[in-house]
Design a protein around this motif. Structure first.
Motif, PDB file in Angstrom:
ATOM      1  N   SER A  92       0.839  -1.199   0.000  1.00 22.49           N
ATOM      2  CA  SER A  92       0.000   0.000   0.000  1.00 22.49           C
ATOM      3  C   SER A  92       0.872   1.247   0.000  1.00 22.49           C
ATOM      4  O   SER A  92       2.023   1.216   0.423  1.00 22.49           O
ATOM      5  CB  SER A  92      -0.945   0.007   1.203  1.00 22.49           C
ATOM      6  OG  SER A  92      -0.222  -0.076   2.402  1.00 22.49           O
ATOM      7  N   ASP A  95      -0.891   6.637   1.850  1.00 17.79           N
ATOM      8  CA  ASP A  95      -2.266   7.003   2.172  1.00 17.79           C
ATOM      9  C   ASP A  95      -3.105   5.787   2.563  1.00 17.79           C
ATOM     10  O   ASP A  95      -4.265   5.934   2.928  1.00 17.79           O
ATOM     11  CB  ASP A  95      -2.921   7.700   0.972  1.00 17.79           C
ATOM     12  CG  ASP A  95      -2.246   9.019   0.648  1.00 17.79           C
ATOM     13  OD1 ASP A  95      -1.713   9.655   1.589  1.00 17.79           O
ATOM     14  OD2 ASP A  95      -2.235   9.409  -0.529  1.00 17.79           O
ATOM     15  N   LYS A  97      -3.842   3.263   0.461  1.00 12.28           N
ATOM     16  CA  LYS A  97      -4.497   2.690  -0.721  1.00 12.28           C
ATOM     17  C   LYS A  97      -3.693   1.478  -1.197  1.00 12.28           C
ATOM     18  O   LYS A  97      -2.483   1.550  -1.356  1.00 12.28           O
ATOM     19  CB  LYS A  97      -4.590   3.733  -1.837  1.00 12.28           C
ATOM     20  CG  LYS A  97      -5.311   3.228  -3.049  1.00 12.28           C
ATOM     21  CD  LYS A  97      -5.422   4.305  -4.107  1.00 12.28           C
ATOM     22  CE  LYS A  97      -6.090   3.748  -5.337  1.00 12.28           C
ATOM     23  NZ  LYS A  97      -6.084   4.695  -6.440  1.00 12.28           N
ATOM     24  N   SER A  98      -4.386   0.362  -1.433  1.00  6.48           N
ATOM     25  CA  SER A  98      -3.722  -0.876  -1.837  1.00  6.48           C
ATOM     26  C   SER A  98      -3.129  -0.755  -3.230  1.00  6.48           C
ATOM     27  O   SER A  98      -3.755  -0.245  -4.150  1.00  6.48           O
ATOM     28  CB  SER A  98      -4.711  -2.035  -1.802  1.00  6.48           C
ATOM     29  OG  SER A  98      -4.067  -3.222  -2.218  1.00  6.48           O
TER      30      SER A  98
END
Length: 187
Positions: A92, A95, A97-98
């Motif tokens: 990730s 932030d 997010k993946s």
């Protein structure tokens, strides 16, 4: 000026002494007074510390399962491959997010040829990981492995980078114009 300095030193020493931990003080018989006081009063539920949780910046990990974890390959069925799961980690950005999953595993190779027979070897760059969206990807980092007759050897870690939003479905192993497929699942 001397009076102000002495007053400041006296105030600082009183402040330091009052902030000192009670566990540093011991009673006359050597017992810890803080422990004695804690034993006299039961702990209230509001002062209980919560259980330790995983740090927020630790990456998410998955349990990897290969089913079946062994496959026999080769024209004379001379290669027994065993898939050994190592790790699966969610990649990730800062932030949260993946950006995908990094799947790592090892392969154990057993050469089933009799002593005096041929050694066998394979390169993991011939393997393919089938994803749940029916696309196949090749390794990000792999290994070459060879084993003499009636011997077993294990590879270094083989790594696949799975794109975001996809999960592994199956691993196809190739050796000497033969193939075998093992299922892959993440939990």
């Amino acid at each position: 000026m001397k009076k102000i300095f002495l007053l400041a030193v006296a105030t600082a020493s009183v402040f330091i002494y009052s902030c000192k931990s009670k566990s540093d003080k011991t009673s006359a018989n050597g017992a810890d007074t803080a422990k004695t006081e804690a034993a006299a009063q039961p702990a209230s539920p509001t002062t209980a510390t919560p259980p330790a949780e995983q740090p927020t910046n630790a990456p998410k990990t998955y349990k990897v399962t290969f089913t079946p974890d062994t496959a026999i390959l080769g024209k004379q069925q001379e290669a027994l491959l065993k898939v050994i799961p190592v790790n699966a980690v969610d990649l990730s950005d800062p932030d949260g997010k993946s950006k995908g999953i990094e799947l790592t595993f090892k392969i154990s190779l057993t050469n089933k040829n009799k002593i005096g027979g041929n050694g066998i070897g394979f390169s993991s760059n011939n393997f393919r990981l089938l994803l749940d969206n029916n696309t196949s990807i090749s390794e990000d980092a792999g290994a070459y492995l060879s084993a003499d007759a009636e011997a077993t050897k294990e590879t270094d870690v083989i790594t696949y980078k799975i794109p975001a939003g996809a999960k592994p479905k199956a691993l196809t192993l190739f050796y000497s114009d033969t193939r075998a497929t093992v299922g892959v699942s993440l939990q």
